[in-house]
Design an enzyme around this catalytic site. Structure first.
Site, PDB file in Angstrom:
ATOM      1  N   HIS A  99      50.777  54.887  35.622  1.00 55.59           N
ATOM      2  CA  HIS A  99      50.380  53.661  34.903  1.00 55.59           C
ATOM      3  C   HIS A  99      51.554  53.235  34.009  1.00 55.59           C
ATOM      4  O   HIS A  99      52.302  54.081  33.509  1.00 55.59           O
ATOM      5  CB  HIS A  99      49.133  53.940  34.052  1.00 55.59           C
ATOM      6  CG  HIS A  99      48.541  52.695  33.479  1.00 55.59           C
ATOM      7  ND1 HIS A  99      49.025  52.111  32.333  1.00 55.59           N
ATOM      8  CD2 HIS A  99      47.514  51.912  33.905  1.00 55.59           C
ATOM      9  CE1 HIS A  99      48.314  51.011  32.070  1.00 55.59           C
ATOM     10  NE2 HIS A  99      47.393  50.871  33.017  1.00 55.59           N
ATOM     11  N   GLU A 169      50.186  46.397  39.519  1.00 63.28           N
ATOM     12  CA  GLU A 169      49.876  45.928  38.173  1.00 63.28           C
ATOM     13  C   GLU A 169      51.142  45.375  37.524  1.00 63.28           C
ATOM     14  O   GLU A 169      51.948  46.153  36.978  1.00 63.28           O
ATOM     15  CB  GLU A 169      49.370  47.087  37.313  1.00 63.28           C
ATOM     16  CG  GLU A 169      48.084  47.698  37.764  1.00 63.28           C
ATOM     17  CD  GLU A 169      47.311  48.284  36.584  1.00 63.28           C
ATOM     18  OE1 GLU A 169      46.213  47.807  36.324  1.00 63.28           O
ATOM     19  OE2 GLU A 169      47.835  49.181  35.910  1.00 63.28           O
TER      20      GLU A 169
HETATM   21  C1  PEP Z   1      45.206  48.387  32.903  1.00 56.75           C
HETATM   22  O1  PEP Z   1      45.347  48.922  31.821  1.00 56.75           O
HETATM   23  O2  PEP Z   1      45.521  48.992  33.931  1.00 56.75           O
HETATM   24  C2  PEP Z   1      44.658  47.031  32.967  1.00 56.75           C
HETATM   25  C3  PEP Z   1      44.646  46.420  34.116  1.00 56.75           C
HETATM   26  O3  PEP Z   1      44.212  46.506  31.791  1.00 56.75           O
HETATM   27  P1  PEP Z   1      43.485  45.069  31.578  1.00 56.75           P
HETATM   28  O4  PEP Z   1      42.486  44.898  32.680  1.00 56.75           O
HETATM   29  O5  PEP Z   1      42.849  45.185  30.247  1.00 56.75           O
HETATM   30  O6  PEP Z   1      44.566  44.040  31.627  1.00 56.75           O
END
Ligand code: PEP
Length: 254
Positions: A99, A169
């Site tokens: 992450h 992400e």
């Molecule tokens: C995350 O922390 O992986 C994430 C996607 O957070 P958020 O949905 O709050 O943007």
């Protein structure tokens, strides 16, 4: 390109929340109750380690427990670390690896690769997070994401690819007000599929690709409408059972 029929996936990353086990139980129980009509989507709750034991009675064929990280060695003198084999005792089926909040404290692609392989060796599924800090106009983020995937999945056996999930992400969208534009998510999901195909050939179809970054019940439908996404990694809204269940329904109905 035809997508192989594999289960969709919605992962909730609770991060360092909530503040008590009883709150954790309330959230998990409410989510579990709301999953009665969910058949095609796996749902993974990733609480802080200290709540895993208290929630270890929760998993079903649809609801899974996940961890947010662990250490790649099975045991030994590693103060403060937790091994993947220790996690497994709590019915943990998935682990988030790499992450951006772990990368920010120094996790490299090489360390992440060791962790991915350890998760798989334990029989669990690795959710490998990749994503750029800046979506630059020159497209440098493409090479970066490609490298994160290549290094992160180095020496992963082709036979084990159903134990791999890629969570794309973009770092700038995590915790942000707005998610990435659906058209851009679509483009990145195609790109990631291509990178996976370059590495693993047709067997890459076993790898699920999900998106994370400011996903809500309101934008989920547009984001997942096109492309090769199998679901979402949700941060903030995974702590709000009603919103999280709405997101799950969107993925189920896609
Ligand atoms: C995350 O922390 O992986 C994430 C996607 O957070 P958020 O949905 O709050 O943007």
């Amino acid at each position: 390109m035809v997508m192989k029929k594999i289960k969709k996936l919605v992962v909730g990353n609770w991060k360092m929340n909530p503040t008590s086990l009883s709150e954790a139980k309330t959230i998990a129980t409410t989510v579990k109750r709301g999953l009665r009509n969910i058949k095609k989507t796996q749902v993974v709750l990733c609480p802080p380690y200290v709540y895993l034991s208290g929630l270890s009675h929760m998993p079903t064929t649809i609801l899974f427990l996940g961890a947010q990280n662990a250490f790649h060695e099975p045991s030994g003198s590693y103060t403060g670390e937790i091994s993947f084999s220790q996690l497994h005792q709590f019915k943990t089926g998935f682990v988030i690896i790499g992450h951006s909040e772990r990368r920010a404290v120094g996790e490299t692609d090489e360390v992440i690769n060791k962790k991915v392989r350890s998760v798989i060796d334990e029989g669990m599924t690795a959710i490998l997070c990749v994503g750029e800090k800046i979506h630059d106009v020159h497209g440098d983020y493409l090479a970066l994401v490609r490298q994160q995937i290549i290094t992160g999945l180095r020496d992963v056996s082709k036979k084990m690819l159903d134990h791999v999930v890629i969570a794309y992400e973009p770092v700038w969208a995590i915790g942000a007000k707005d998610a990435m534009a659906p058209a851009d998510v679509h483009e990145m999901s195609i790109y990631i599929k291509k990178v996976l195909k370059d590495i693993f050939g047709v067997l890459a179809d076993s790898i699920r690709v999900i998106y994370g970054g400011a996903v809500t019940e309101f934008n989920a439908k547009d984001i997942i409408a096109d492309g090769f996404l199998h679901g979402f990694l949700v941060g903030r809204d995974s702590l709000k059972p009603k919103s999280f269940l709405e997101i799950i329904k969107v993925v189920e109905g896609k």
